[in-house]
Design a protein around this motif. Structure first.
Motif, PDB file in Angstrom:
ATOM      1  N   GLU A 116       0.821  -1.206   0.000  1.00 15.79           N
ATOM      2  CA  GLU A 116       0.000   0.000   0.000  1.00 15.79           C
ATOM      3  C   GLU A 116       0.862   1.266   0.000  1.00 15.79           C
ATOM      4  O   GLU A 116       0.530   2.253  -0.660  1.00 15.79           O
ATOM      5  CB  GLU A 116      -0.947   0.001   1.200  1.00 15.79           C
ATOM      6  CG  GLU A 116      -2.073  -0.992   1.088  1.00 15.79           C
ATOM      7  CD  GLU A 116      -3.005  -0.677  -0.071  1.00 15.79           C
ATOM      8  OE1 GLU A 116      -3.551   0.441  -0.121  1.00 15.79           O
ATOM      9  OE2 GLU A 116      -3.172  -1.561  -0.939  1.00 15.79           O
ATOM     10  N   HIS A 154      -5.574  -0.954  -2.753  1.00 10.72           N
ATOM     11  CA  HIS A 154      -6.504   0.138  -2.465  1.00 10.72           C
ATOM     12  C   HIS A 154      -5.893   1.487  -2.844  1.00 10.72           C
ATOM     13  O   HIS A 154      -6.480   2.251  -3.594  1.00 10.72           O
ATOM     14  CB  HIS A 154      -6.871   0.148  -0.982  1.00 10.72           C
ATOM     15  CG  HIS A 154      -7.569  -1.073  -0.521  1.00 10.72           C
ATOM     16  ND1 HIS A 154      -7.983  -1.254   0.783  1.00 10.72           N
ATOM     17  CD2 HIS A 154      -7.929  -2.207  -1.177  1.00 10.72           C
ATOM     18  CE1 HIS A 154      -8.571  -2.428   0.908  1.00 10.72           C
ATOM     19  NE2 HIS A 154      -8.538  -3.031  -0.271  1.00 10.72           N
ATOM     20  N   VAL A 164     -11.329   3.798  -0.481  1.00  5.00           N
ATOM     21  CA  VAL A 164     -11.512   2.398  -0.864  1.00  5.00           C
ATOM     22  C   VAL A 164     -11.366   1.503   0.364  1.00  5.00           C
ATOM     23  O   VAL A 164     -12.162   0.580   0.576  1.00  5.00           O
ATOM     24  CB  VAL A 164     -10.505   1.995  -1.951  1.00  5.00           C
ATOM     25  CG1 VAL A 164     -10.586   0.496  -2.239  1.00  5.00           C
ATOM     26  CG2 VAL A 164     -10.761   2.782  -3.237  1.00  5.00           C
ATOM     27  N   THR A 165     -10.351   1.768   1.171  1.00  3.47           N
ATOM     28  CA  THR A 165     -10.154   0.982   2.387  1.00  3.47           C
ATOM     29  C   THR A 165     -11.339   1.117   3.330  1.00  3.47           C
ATOM     30  O   THR A 165     -11.774   0.134   3.947  1.00  3.47           O
ATOM     31  CB  THR A 165      -8.864   1.416   3.098  1.00  3.47           C
ATOM     32  OG1 THR A 165      -7.749   1.234   2.213  1.00  3.47           O
ATOM     33  CG2 THR A 165      -8.617   0.611   4.363  1.00  3.47           C
ATOM     34  N   MET A 173     -14.086  -1.058   2.030  1.00  2.00           N
ATOM     35  CA  MET A 173     -13.805  -2.462   2.349  1.00  2.00           C
ATOM     36  C   MET A 173     -14.054  -2.748   3.828  1.00  2.00           C
ATOM     37  O   MET A 173     -14.537  -3.821   4.193  1.00  2.00           O
ATOM     38  CB  MET A 173     -12.362  -2.789   1.989  1.00  2.00           C
ATOM     39  CG  MET A 173     -12.081  -2.800   0.502  1.00  2.00           C
ATOM     40  SD  MET A 173     -12.841  -4.220  -0.300  1.00  2.00           S
ATOM     41  CE  MET A 173     -12.232  -4.016  -1.976  1.00  2.00           C
ATOM     42  N   TYR A 228      -3.403   0.202   6.691  1.00  7.14           N
ATOM     43  CA  TYR A 228      -3.484   0.655   5.301  1.00  7.14           C
ATOM     44  C   TYR A 228      -3.490   2.181   5.234  1.00  7.14           C
ATOM     45  O   TYR A 228      -2.805   2.777   4.390  1.00  7.14           O
ATOM     46  CB  TYR A 228      -4.749   0.105   4.644  1.00  7.14           C
ATOM     47  CG  TYR A 228      -4.613  -1.274   4.053  1.00  7.14           C
ATOM     48  CD1 TYR A 228      -3.816  -2.247   4.636  1.00  7.14           C
ATOM     49  CD2 TYR A 228      -5.301  -1.631   2.900  1.00  7.14           C
ATOM     50  CE1 TYR A 228      -3.709  -3.515   4.092  1.00  7.14           C
ATOM     51  CE2 TYR A 228      -5.204  -2.894   2.340  1.00  7.14           C
ATOM     52  CZ  TYR A 228      -4.404  -3.833   2.947  1.00  7.14           C
ATOM     53  OH  TYR A 228      -4.290  -5.094   2.407  1.00  7.14           O
ATOM     54  N   GLN A 272      -0.796   4.401   3.280  1.00  6.95           N
ATOM     55  CA  GLN A 272      -1.229   5.237   2.167  1.00  6.95           C
ATOM     56  C   GLN A 272      -0.837   6.695   2.373  1.00  6.95           C
ATOM     57  O   GLN A 272      -0.372   7.360   1.436  1.00  6.95           O
ATOM     58  CB  GLN A 272      -2.746   5.114   1.993  1.00  6.95           C
ATOM     59  CG  GLN A 272      -3.192   3.743   1.509  1.00  6.95           C
ATOM     60  CD  GLN A 272      -4.653   3.460   1.816  1.00  6.95           C
ATOM     61  OE1 GLN A 272      -5.358   4.290   2.399  1.00  6.95           O
ATOM     62  NE2 GLN A 272      -5.118   2.277   1.442  1.00  6.95           N
ATOM     63  N   VAL A 279     -15.379   3.417  -5.631  1.00  4.65           N
ATOM     64  CA  VAL A 279     -15.419   2.440  -4.541  1.00  4.65           C
ATOM     65  C   VAL A 279     -16.470   1.370  -4.820  1.00  4.65           C
ATOM     66  O   VAL A 279     -16.248   0.183  -4.532  1.00  4.65           O
ATOM     67  CB  VAL A 279     -15.697   3.146  -3.197  1.00  4.65           C
ATOM     68  CG1 VAL A 279     -15.830   2.127  -2.066  1.00  4.65           C
ATOM     69  CG2 VAL A 279     -14.588   4.147  -2.877  1.00  4.65           C
ATOM     70  N   TYR A 312     -14.887  -1.107  -7.080  1.00  5.11           N
ATOM     71  CA  TYR A 312     -13.953  -1.937  -6.302  1.00  5.11           C
ATOM     72  C   TYR A 312     -14.710  -3.049  -5.591  1.00  5.11           C
ATOM     73  O   TYR A 312     -14.328  -4.215  -5.640  1.00  5.11           O
ATOM     74  CB  TYR A 312     -13.232  -1.081  -5.261  1.00  5.11           C
ATOM     75  CG  TYR A 312     -11.820  -0.682  -5.596  1.00  5.11           C
ATOM     76  CD1 TYR A 312     -10.745  -1.510  -5.322  1.00  5.11           C
ATOM     77  CD2 TYR A 312     -11.557   0.553  -6.165  1.00  5.11           C
ATOM     78  CE1 TYR A 312      -9.445  -1.134  -5.597  1.00  5.11           C
ATOM     79  CE2 TYR A 312     -10.248   0.947  -6.453  1.00  5.11           C
ATOM     80  CZ  TYR A 312      -9.197   0.095  -6.162  1.00  5.11           C
ATOM     81  OH  TYR A 312      -7.912   0.472  -6.447  1.00  5.11           O
ATOM     82  N   ASN A 346      -9.636  10.710  -3.584  1.00  2.00           N
ATOM     83  CA  ASN A 346      -8.621  10.028  -2.780  1.00  2.00           C
ATOM     84  C   ASN A 346      -8.015  11.041  -1.814  1.00  2.00           C
ATOM     85  O   ASN A 346      -7.272  11.933  -2.237  1.00  2.00           O
ATOM     86  CB  ASN A 346      -7.550   9.454  -3.703  1.00  2.00           C
ATOM     87  CG  ASN A 346      -6.498   8.641  -2.968  1.00  2.00           C
ATOM     88  OD1 ASN A 346      -6.272   8.804  -1.772  1.00  2.00           O
ATOM     89  ND2 ASN A 346      -5.817   7.765  -3.693  1.00  2.00           N
TER      90      ASN A 346
END
Length: 271
Positions: A9, A58, A63-64, A67, A81, A85, A142, A145, A182
């Motif tokens: 990541e 991700h 996105v994380t 999830m 994560y 990131q 997302v 994803y 993001n």
């Protein structure tokens, strides 16, 4: 802590920021909006194939969060994560700044591929429009994803729609806000771009996260499954695959009866 996923990541976000934002900082005059969109889409596509089987690729806290909402990873893993990131985005932006400083006459202060609204938007979109646009664009990313993956990892051709979706989002979003979708992609460059980008970066931290949460909730409705306990099985029994699965260690009661056995609770007929 699984070092492989965290390093993936970190590295992936670093490269996404360096090449994606770098296309805007170093090449916007030559490649335009379409080139920037393709740069973001292609780098995510390549990284998804390389890192997807390890961490899910991700590279994006939204996105994380999606999830996490879909219960595909733990809170502890999500925090790992997010930290990776954030650090990756800052290092990627720092490396991009180092390269940009070597280009004579290139001005990075106040710009540097950052996101903005109002006077910092190519189309002059206002704060409300920017907030709604970022939510919708992040929702799409997302949602895709979540829809193309069944678990945390990203394998096979699932990388293709994700890369294409990011390219589409950039095509629409670059003229509006610079297309964040993001939070760390926005924060990393803003740290090095001066006070004007930093004064507006809050919107690009919050709106993508809101979009990620909405995507997870909608995905739970359209595709089924739990979302942090917000969806429940129907009363009286389990739902989905769990309802169809036979009891562990044996066949379904109906199968036993068909094979000559009696159903549970009923005596076996006598000869």
């Amino acid at each position: 802590m699984d070092a492989r996923t965290v390093v993936s990541e970190f590295l992936g976000t670093l490269l996404l920021v360096f090449f994606g934002v770098g296309s805007a900082v170093l090449g916007a005059e030559y490649i335009g909006t379409v080139g920037i969109a393709l740069a973001f889409g292609f780098v995510l596509l390549g990284l998804a194939y390389a890192l997807g089987p390890i961490s899910g690729c991700h590279l994006n806290p939204a996105v994380t969060l999606g999830m996490l909402m879909a219960k595909r990873l733990s809170v502890r893993k999500a925090v790992e994560y997010w930290i990776a990131q954030l650090l990756g985005a800052i290092v990627g932006a720092a490396l991009l700044l180092l390269v940009a400083k070597q280009v004579p006459g290139l001005e990075v202060s106040g710009a540097f591929g950052t996101n903005g609204y109002g006077y910092r938007s190519a189309l002059g979109i206002n704060i409300f429009g920017a907030f709604v646009a970022e939510i919708l664009m992040t929702f799409l990313l997302v949602y895709i994803y979540l829809a193309v993956t069944r678990d945390l990892v990203l394998i096979g051709f699932a990388a293709l729609p994700i890369g294409l979706t990011l390219a589409l989002v950039q095509l629409i979003g670059v003229p509006l806000t610079g297309a964040s979708v993001n939070p760390v992609r926005s924060l990393g460059p803003a740290i090095f771009a001066g006070s004007a980008p930093l004064s507006q970066v809050w919107l690009f931290l919050i709106a993508p996260l809101v979009g990620g949460v909405i995507a997870a909730l909608v995905h739970a409705v359209t595709h089924g499954g739990e979302t942090l306990g917000l969806t429940r099985p129907a009363e009286g029994g389990p739902s989905g695959e769990a309802a169809a699965a036979p009891p562990a260690g044996g066949a379904a009661p109906e199968a036993d009866a068909a094979a000559g056995g009696a159903a549970p609770g009923k005596p076996k007929p006598q000869a």
